[in-house]
Design a protein around this motif. Structure first.
Motif, PDB file in Angstrom:
ATOM      1  N   GLU A   1       7.003  16.762  -5.965  1.00 12.11           N
ATOM      2  CA  GLU A   1       5.651  17.018  -5.184  1.00 12.11           C
ATOM      3  C   GLU A   1       4.814  16.096  -5.902  1.00 12.11           C
ATOM      4  OE1 GLU A   1       4.583  21.174  -6.101  1.00 12.11           O
ATOM      5  OE2 GLU A   1       6.469  22.066  -5.010  1.00 12.11           O
ATOM      6  N   ALA A   2       4.792  15.925  -6.973  1.00 10.34           N
ATOM      7  CA  ALA A   2       3.818  14.744  -7.676  1.00 10.34           C
ATOM      8  C   ALA A   2       3.983  13.386  -6.887  1.00 10.34           C
ATOM      9  CB  ALA A   2       3.873  14.858  -9.109  1.00 10.34           C
ATOM     10  N   ARG A   3       5.269  13.042  -6.764  1.00 12.72           N
ATOM     11  CA  ARG A   3       5.559  11.691  -6.176  1.00 12.72           C
ATOM     12  C   ARG A   3       5.027  11.846  -4.895  1.00 12.72           C
ATOM     13  NH1 ARG A   3       9.254   7.605  -7.110  1.00 12.72           N
ATOM     14  NH2 ARG A   3       9.890   6.493  -5.377  1.00 12.72           N
ATOM     15  N   ALA A   4       5.203  12.672  -4.118  1.00 21.23           N
ATOM     16  CA  ALA A   4       4.746  12.910  -2.590  1.00 21.23           C
ATOM     17  C   ALA A   4       3.300  12.780  -2.371  1.00 21.23           C
ATOM     18  CB  ALA A   4       5.265  14.108  -2.025  1.00 21.23           C
ATOM     19  N   ARG A   5       2.702  13.408  -3.534  1.00 20.48           N
ATOM     20  CA  ARG A   5       1.199  13.441  -3.308  1.00 20.48           C
ATOM     21  C   ARG A   5       0.603  11.792  -3.737  1.00 20.48           C
ATOM     22  NH1 ARG A   5       1.359  18.479  -6.037  1.00 20.48           N
ATOM     23  NH2 ARG A   5       1.001  17.554  -7.938  1.00 20.48           N
ATOM     24  N   ALA A   6       1.382  11.149  -4.629  1.00 16.67           N
ATOM     25  CA  ALA A   6       1.009  10.066  -5.107  1.00 16.67           C
ATOM     26  C   ALA A   6       1.094   8.944  -4.085  1.00 16.67           C
ATOM     27  CB  ALA A   6       1.751   9.494  -6.278  1.00 16.67           C
ATOM     28  N   GLU A   7       2.205   9.204  -3.086  1.00 13.01           N
ATOM     29  CA  GLU A   7       2.655   8.359  -2.061  1.00 13.01           C
ATOM     30  C   GLU A   7       1.675   8.447  -0.829  1.00 13.01           C
ATOM     31  OE1 GLU A   7       6.571   9.280  -1.168  1.00 13.01           O
ATOM     32  OE2 GLU A   7       7.662   7.838  -2.647  1.00 13.01           O
ATOM     33  N   GLY A   8       1.316   9.710  -0.671  1.00 14.79           N
ATOM     34  CA  GLY A   8       0.450   9.730   0.443  1.00 14.79           C
ATOM     35  C   GLY A   8      -1.118   9.222  -0.122  1.00 14.79           C
ATOM     36  N   LEU A   9      -1.595   9.329  -1.145  1.00 14.14           N
ATOM     37  CA  LEU A   9      -2.771   8.995  -1.402  1.00 14.14           C
ATOM     38  C   LEU A   9      -2.969   7.226  -1.375  1.00 14.14           C
ATOM     39  CD1 LEU A   9      -5.430   9.247  -2.451  1.00 14.14           C
ATOM     40  CD2 LEU A   9      -4.806   8.953  -4.960  1.00 14.14           C
ATOM     41  N   THR A  10      -1.712   6.821  -1.796  1.00 15.06           N
ATOM     42  CA  THR A  10      -1.715   5.137  -1.862  1.00 15.06           C
ATOM     43  C   THR A  10      -1.587   4.866  -0.284  1.00 15.06           C
ATOM     44  OG1 THR A  10       0.020   5.351  -3.840  1.00 15.06           O
ATOM     45  CG2 THR A  10       0.014   3.451  -2.554  1.00 15.06           C
ATOM     46  N   GLY A  11      -1.048   5.597   0.483  1.00 13.66           N
ATOM     47  CA  GLY A  11      -0.838   5.100   1.897  1.00 13.66           C
ATOM     48  C   GLY A  11      -2.182   5.250   2.604  1.00 13.66           C
ATOM     49  N   GLN A  12      -2.932   6.297   2.216  1.00 16.75           N
ATOM     50  CA  GLN A  12      -4.370   6.488   2.790  1.00 16.75           C
ATOM     51  C   GLN A  12      -5.130   5.081   2.233  1.00 16.75           C
ATOM     52  OE1 GLN A  12      -5.705  10.475   1.516  1.00 16.75           O
ATOM     53  NE2 GLN A  12      -4.291  11.366   2.855  1.00 16.75           N
ATOM     54  N   LEU A  13      -5.384   4.970   1.119  1.00 18.09           N
ATOM     55  CA  LEU A  13      -5.956   3.852   0.355  1.00 18.09           C
ATOM     56  C   LEU A  13      -5.425   2.576   0.977  1.00 18.09           C
ATOM     57  CD1 LEU A  13      -6.135   5.101  -3.335  1.00 18.09           C
ATOM     58  CD2 LEU A  13      -7.931   5.046  -1.711  1.00 18.09           C
ATOM     59  N   GLN A  14      -4.452   2.450   1.232  1.00 18.76           N
ATOM     60  CA  GLN A  14      -3.993   1.067   1.761  1.00 18.76           C
ATOM     61  C   GLN A  14      -4.506   0.980   3.192  1.00 18.76           C
ATOM     62  OE1 GLN A  14      -1.777  -1.492   0.108  1.00 18.76           O
ATOM     63  NE2 GLN A  14      -2.835  -2.513   1.766  1.00 18.76           N
ATOM     64  N   ALA A  15      -4.539   1.916   4.050  1.00 18.35           N
ATOM     65  CA  ALA A  15      -4.795   2.035   5.340  1.00 18.35           C
ATOM     66  C   ALA A  15      -6.271   1.653   5.212  1.00 18.35           C
ATOM     67  CB  ALA A  15      -4.609   3.306   6.079  1.00 18.35           C
ATOM     68  N   ALA A  16      -7.282   2.197   4.483  1.00 18.42           N
ATOM     69  CA  ALA A  16      -8.501   1.916   4.350  1.00 18.42           C
ATOM     70  C   ALA A  16      -8.807   0.635   3.954  1.00 18.42           C
ATOM     71  CB  ALA A  16      -9.027   3.029   3.240  1.00 18.42           C
ATOM     72  N   VAL A  17      -8.101  -0.023   2.965  1.00 15.13           N
ATOM     73  CA  VAL A  17      -8.167  -1.287   2.583  1.00 15.13           C
ATOM     74  C   VAL A  17      -7.947  -2.441   3.754  1.00 15.13           C
ATOM     75  CG1 VAL A  17      -7.313  -3.480   1.119  1.00 15.13           C
ATOM     76  CG2 VAL A  17      -8.004  -0.959   0.309  1.00 15.13           C
ATOM     77  N   ASP A  18      -6.977  -2.144   4.726  1.00 16.27           N
ATOM     78  CA  ASP A  18      -6.660  -2.851   5.863  1.00 16.27           C
ATOM     79  C   ASP A  18      -7.590  -2.687   6.745  1.00 16.27           C
ATOM     80  OD1 ASP A  18      -4.473  -3.743   4.426  1.00 16.27           O
ATOM     81  OD2 ASP A  18      -2.961  -2.366   5.591  1.00 16.27           O
ATOM     82  N   LYS A  19      -8.210  -1.583   6.991  1.00 19.29           N
ATOM     83  CA  LYS A  19      -9.338  -1.402   7.798  1.00 19.29           C
ATOM     84  C   LYS A  19     -10.535  -2.482   7.616  1.00 19.29           C
ATOM     85  CE  LYS A  19     -11.887   2.046  10.483  1.00 19.29           C
ATOM     86  NZ  LYS A  19     -12.146   3.439  10.646  1.00 19.29           N
ATOM     87  N   LEU A  20     -11.025  -2.162   6.459  1.00 16.42           N
ATOM     88  CA  LEU A  20     -12.066  -2.935   5.826  1.00 16.42           C
ATOM     89  C   LEU A  20     -12.070  -4.296   5.926  1.00 16.42           C
ATOM     90  CD1 LEU A  20     -13.110  -0.667   2.812  1.00 16.42           C
ATOM     91  CD2 LEU A  20     -14.544  -0.987   4.785  1.00 16.42           C
ATOM     92  N   LYS A  21     -10.777  -5.022   5.776  1.00 17.04           N
ATOM     93  CA  LYS A  21     -10.624  -6.275   5.631  1.00 17.04           C
ATOM     94  C   LYS A  21     -10.578  -6.780   7.193  1.00 17.04           C
ATOM     95  CE  LYS A  21      -7.477  -6.821   1.687  1.00 17.04           C
ATOM     96  NZ  LYS A  21      -6.204  -7.340   1.178  1.00 17.04           N
ATOM     97  N   ALA A  22     -10.295  -5.960   8.257  1.00 15.26           N
ATOM     98  CA  ALA A  22     -10.289  -6.291   9.613  1.00 15.26           C
ATOM     99  C   ALA A  22     -11.698  -6.405   9.970  1.00 15.26           C
ATOM    100  CB  ALA A  22      -9.516  -5.474  10.506  1.00 15.26           C
ATOM    101  N   GLN A  23     -12.553  -5.464   9.801  1.00 12.40           N
ATOM    102  CA  GLN A  23     -13.953  -5.388   9.870  1.00 12.40           C
ATOM    103  C   GLN A  23     -14.733  -6.488   9.472  1.00 12.40           C
ATOM    104  OE1 GLN A  23     -14.909  -1.425   8.390  1.00 12.40           O
ATOM    105  NE2 GLN A  23     -14.569  -0.377  10.458  1.00 12.40           N
ATOM    106  N   ILE A  24     -14.447  -6.970   8.135  1.00  7.14           N
ATOM    107  CA  ILE A  24     -15.121  -8.009   7.524  1.00  7.14           C
ATOM    108  C   ILE A  24     -14.784  -9.353   8.367  1.00  7.14           C
ATOM    109  CG2 ILE A  24     -14.914  -9.566   5.512  1.00  7.14           C
ATOM    110  CD1 ILE A  24     -14.464  -7.026   3.736  1.00  7.14           C
ATOM    111  N   GLU A  25     -13.303  -9.465   8.731  1.00  3.49           N
ATOM    112  CA  GLU A  25     -13.223 -10.651   9.264  1.00  3.49           C
ATOM    113  C   GLU A  25     -13.934 -10.555  10.885  1.00  3.49           C
ATOM    114  OE1 GLU A  25      -9.142 -10.876   9.942  1.00  3.49           O
ATOM    115  OE2 GLU A  25      -8.457 -11.172   8.143  1.00  3.49           O
TER     116      GLU A  25
END
Length: 409
Positions: free
Chosen positions: A348-372
């Motif tokens: 359960e802890a591993r799943a929560r960690a993976e979910g959080l990491t995926g959300q943060l990665q998506a947000a970072v990718d989105k911000l990079k595209a907006q900056i470009e």
């Protein structure tokens, strides 16, 4: 007829003496010549001169009383006034008059001296009375008693006053001494009663101390002995003939108990010192498990060490925190390793960690595209703002990735 400057003898043998009041008959002389008659009465005069001179000397150089001096003067004056001598009788009267004045002056001087002595004696006795009345209130029994006895000796050496004054002062003086004696007697009677009560109390304390002397209940008995000592001090002193004996018995009972306790404690200290050596060896064995690389093996080894630790008895109290602290440090390291292992293997802890990491990665990718996009449109202000936001999201992503590594991913 024969004559001299102070007298004469007429034809009939009558002898006369010359005075300021005229001639006075001295006597008659029939036995010889007129010269012999004058010589006889002149010798009478010389005898009076000698007697008056002696009396003047006695008055001047001795403590002849005024009464005796006046009687001697009167006797000589009668002889001078009788005119049974030929010579300057008026001069003798003058000398006697001066002597009377001297005696009166001496009488007055002695009267004043006696008055001064009486005043001094009165003042001295009044001072003695005042001091005695002050001493009557003193609690310094020995010193005050000795001083009062000295005051009595001083009183006896002073002259008596008139009966009324002397009796009144003596009554006050005697009353002060009696009051002091009464207070001292009451004090020592009370002191005797207190000492008797102290004796009874201390006999009870001695009996209890002796009954406890063979106790092996070390803690409570030692505490009770401390209480008994406090009660002993509070009880006050018993009579001198009892105090030392009671104290020796009381102290002796304590010595028996504390000697036995010291012997037992010495054995216990030796045993605890040996226990400390054993536990230090076990602590050293446990510390060799660090750092933990094999949690399962470390846990089993520590359990073995701990079982042997628990089988060992007490160690000295002052050494306990240090040696136990060494064991606790190893135990905490094992617990932390167990917690890390649990976090790593918890699905359960591993799943929560993976979910959080995926959300943060998506947000970072989105911000990079907006900056470009913003840079391409020339909107540098928006691009700068988005980059700051990107920095915060990237930091969160890095932290999440690090946590995910703990799960082996």
């Amino acid at each position: 007829m024969s004559s001299d400057p102070w007298g004469r003898v007429d034809e009939t043998g009558t002898v006369y003496v010359r005075t300021a009041d005229g001639e006075q008959v001295v006597g008659s002389w029939q036995a010889g010549s007129p010269e012999e008659a004058l010589a006889y009465f002149e010798r009478k005069y010389e005898g009076l001169v000698v007697e008056i001179g002696l009396l003047e000397k006695r008055v001047r150089t001795t403590d002849l009383s005024a009464k005796d001096a006046q009687a001697a003067i009167d006797h000589l004056r009668e002889q001078v006034d009788a005119h049974h001598a030929v010579g300057d009788l008026d001069a003798l009267r003058g000398r006697l008059d001066k002597l009377v004045a001297t005696v009166e002056a001496r009488r007055e001087e002695r009267k004043q001296q006696r008055a001064r002595q009486s005043d001094e004696a009165r003042k001295a006795k009044e001072d003695l009375v005042v001091e005695a009345e002050q001493l009557a209130q003193s609690d310094q029994w020995r010193a005050a008693g000795e001083r009062l006895r000295a005051l009595v000796d001083t009183w006896k050496g002073l002259p008596r006053l008139d009966r009324k004054s002397d009796d009144e002062l003596w009554h006050r003086f005697s009353h002060a001494r009696s009051a002091f004696s009464k207070r001292r007697k009451a004090h020592f009677a009370q002191l005797d009663a207190q000492r008797e009560e102290a004796r009874r109390t201390k006999e009870r304390l001695v009996a209890e101390a002796e009954a406890l002397s063979d106790s092996t209940d070390w803690g409570p008995t030692a505490a009770r002995y401390r209480e008994l000592m406090a009660e002993w001090k509070a009880a006050g002193r018993a009579q001198r003939e009892h105090e030392d004996d009671l104290w020796n018995r009381f102290r002796g009972a304590q010595d028996v108990f504390f000697a036995a306790r010291s012997s037992v404690f010495a054995e216990r200290d030796a045993e605890q010192s040996e226990n400390l050596k054993l536990k230090e060896e076990l602590a050293e064995e446990a510390e060799k498990l660090l750092p933990i690389t094999d949690l399962k093996a470390a846990r089993a080894a520590f359990r073995s060490v701990n079982e042997r630790w628990e089988a060992i008895g007490h160690v000295p109290r002052d050494a306990r925190p240090k040696v136990e602290g060494r064991m606790h440090a190893v135990e905490r390291a094992i617990q932390e390793a167990e917690e890390a292992e649990w976090r790593r293997t918890n699905p359960e802890a591993r799943a929560r960690a993976e979910g959080l990491t995926g959300q943060l990665q998506a947000a970072v990718d989105k911000l990079k595209a907006q900056i470009e996009q913003a840079r391409a449109q020339g909107n540098n202000a928006r691009a700068d703002k988005l980059e700051k936001e990107l920095e915060g999201r990237q930091a969160l992503l890095d932290q999440a990735l690090k946590g995910l590594q703990e799960f082996g991913g």
